[in-house]
Design an enzyme around this catalytic site. Structure first.
Site, short mmCIF file in Angstrom:
data_model
loop_
_atom_site.label_atom_id
_atom_site.label_comp_id
_atom_site.label_asym_id
_atom_site.label_seq_id
_atom_site.Cartn_x
_atom_site.Cartn_y
_atom_site.Cartn_z
N SER A 192 4.14 -30.93 21.97
CA SER A 192 5.48 -31.41 22.36
C SER A 192 6.65 -31.30 21.28
O SER A 192 7.79 -32.19 21.14
CB SER A 192 5.27 -33.07 22.69
OG SER A 192 4.07 -33.41 22.98
N ARG A 193 6.29 -30.71 20.25
CA ARG A 193 7.36 -30.34 19.40
C ARG A 193 7.57 -31.60 18.55
O ARG A 193 8.45 -31.60 17.64
CB ARG A 193 8.73 -29.98 19.89
CG ARG A 193 8.59 -28.77 20.75
CD ARG A 193 8.76 -27.41 20.14
NE ARG A 193 7.96 -26.46 20.79
CZ ARG A 193 7.83 -25.32 20.44
NH1 ARG A 193 8.31 -24.88 19.22
NH2 ARG A 193 7.10 -24.63 20.97
N LEU A 194 6.83 -32.80 18.62
CA LEU A 194 6.89 -33.83 17.57
C LEU A 194 6.06 -33.78 16.33
O LEU A 194 5.29 -34.42 16.04
CB LEU A 194 6.68 -35.21 18.34
CG LEU A 194 7.45 -35.35 19.51
CD1 LEU A 194 7.16 -36.64 20.33
CD2 LEU A 194 9.06 -35.77 19.22
#
Ligand SMILES: Cc1cc2nc3c(=O)[nH]c(=O)nc-3n(C[C@H](O)[C@H](O)[C@H](O)COP(=O)(O)O)c2cc1C
Length: 214
Positions: A192-194
């Site tokens: 989730s690109r976090l």
């Protein structure tokens, strides 16, 4: 280019948990060692290859890969030709950065700091441990100077082979550098690109630890 680069998106799904595995009470050097050991254990190719960037007098940055040879006394050690482009740039401006990327574990380590030459005795000891051809190469290559003909290099190799035989001393223009960090950032890719980013910044002798937005 045969592929559309926009399709080369990596969703960071492959790496199971995106676990940073960082204990914030550890020193950044212990964390680096642990990530480095993990990179080797994961079978990363060239786990000790890193990008070193330097900046010229007219402020042009330049990057190249070198091998990290040691982490000693809280400094990152690499060896090179002091008369090379990077050597000249370091002499004029000792600020440099070092970057590691270990794709299998989706990890990046970003290091900034000041570079200084290693003591000659340390460079001597390391040079001594190198294979004969590498030792001769250190004499023969006028690293980063223009080479007009490959033949020149071959001839210089033969010249030094003849001159030194098996006992090749360390050339005065070749040796180690130690990058003493003022900043080390550990980046862990996650789904989730976090992505996680943990920064250790040396402020008045103490490491300030904080997170950054991905
Ligand atoms: C995998 C890899 C490892 C390298 N390791 C070193 C190294 O440890 N020392 C070095 O001087 N050059 C090394 N090189 C060559 C450098 O990338 C570079 O070409 C050379 O040092 C000259 O750089 P400069 O002209 O910017 O000074 C390596 C290159 C690669 C691809």
């Amino acid at each position: 280019m045969s592929k559309n680069l926009a399709d080369l998106r990596n969703n960071h799904h492959d790496f199971s948990l995106g676990n940073m595995d960082i204990n914030l009470s550890d020193s950044p050097f212990d964390i680096f060692n642990s990530w480095f050991d993990n990179a080797i254990a994961s079978g990363e190719l060239e786990s000790n290859a890193c990008v070193v960037s330097t900046v010229s007098l007219d402020l042009q940055p330049s990057s190249r890969i070198v091998y990290l040879k040691e982490l000693q006394d809280e400094a990152f050690i690499f060896y090179t030709n002091y008369a090379s482009q990077k050597g000249k740039e370091i002499q004029n401006n000792p600020k440099a950065s070092m970057l590691f990327f270990w794709p299998k574990s989706e990890r990046q380590v970003r290091i900034e700091g000041l570079v200084s030459k290693l003591p000659e005795s340390v460079s001597d000891a390391y040079f001594d441990s190198r294979p004969l051809q590498s030792k001769l190469g250190a004499w023969s290559s006028h690293q980063s100077d223009e080479l007009h003909d490959q033949k020149e290099l071959v001839e210089r190799m033969a010249f030094y082979e003849n001159k030194f035989g098996e006992n090749v001393p360390r050339p005065p223009h070749w040796g180690g550098y130690a990058l003493a960090p003022t900043l080390i950032e550990f980046w862990q890719g996650k789904s989730s690109r976090l992505h996680d980013r943990i920064v250790f910044e040396l402020l008045e002798g103490n490491w300030k630890i904080y997170r950054k937005n991905p």
